[in-house]
Design an enzyme around this catalytic site. Structure first.
Site, PDB file in Angstrom:
ATOM      1  N   GLU A 128      -2.626  -3.932  -4.037  1.00  0.00           N
ATOM      2  CA  GLU A 128      -3.546  -2.914  -3.399  1.00  0.00           C
ATOM      3  C   GLU A 128      -2.372  -1.640  -2.948  1.00  0.00           C
ATOM      4  OE1 GLU A 128      -5.649  -2.094   0.823  1.00  0.00           O
ATOM      5  OE2 GLU A 128      -6.207  -3.990  -0.299  1.00  0.00           O
ATOM      6  N   GLU A 158      -3.977   5.799   5.030  1.00  0.00           N
ATOM      7  CA  GLU A 158      -4.351   5.036   5.945  1.00  0.00           C
ATOM      8  C   GLU A 158      -4.420   5.989   7.194  1.00  0.00           C
ATOM      9  OE1 GLU A 158      -3.873   0.519   5.334  1.00  0.00           O
ATOM     10  OE2 GLU A 158      -1.770   1.455   5.273  1.00  0.00           O
TER      11      GLU A 158
END
Length: 101
Positions: free
Chosen positions: A5, A10
């Protein structure tokens, strides 16, 4: 994380002017405290930005606007998919997650 991933943006509301790029694999992930990532500071997330990623057989590079702020280099033996799973077919998932642990 076993299949790999790559998080290109984020955002954590507890750090409102900081975003992160992070790679999660079987060997490098938050469940065992070995994730690999990097922040960029002084980001006003209310403004429009270009989040980008370049990915090839040797490296993953992530940036914000015209600044590269993260790279993950393939320094692993061929076939070490636990460390570098990014030479397999992948899907792109655009995820807006709120909350979590």
């Amino acid at each position: 994380p076993n299949s790999g991933e790559i998080d290109i943006m984020e955002y954590r509301s507890c750090e409102p002017e900081r975003i992160f790029a992070t790679v999660h694999t079987e060997n490098f992930n938050h469940l065992i405290g070995t994730q690999i990532g990097s922040p960029i500071d002084n980001v006003d997330v209310r403004d429009w930005h270009l989040y980008w990623m370049e990915w090839d057989e040797d490296e993953v590079r992530v940036g914000l606007d015209d600044v590269q702020y993260f790279n993950f280099t393939n320094n692993y033996e061929e076939g070490d998919h636990a460390s570098w799973p990014f030479d397999n077919t992948h899907h792109i998932v655009l995820n807006v997650a709120v909350g979590g642990n």
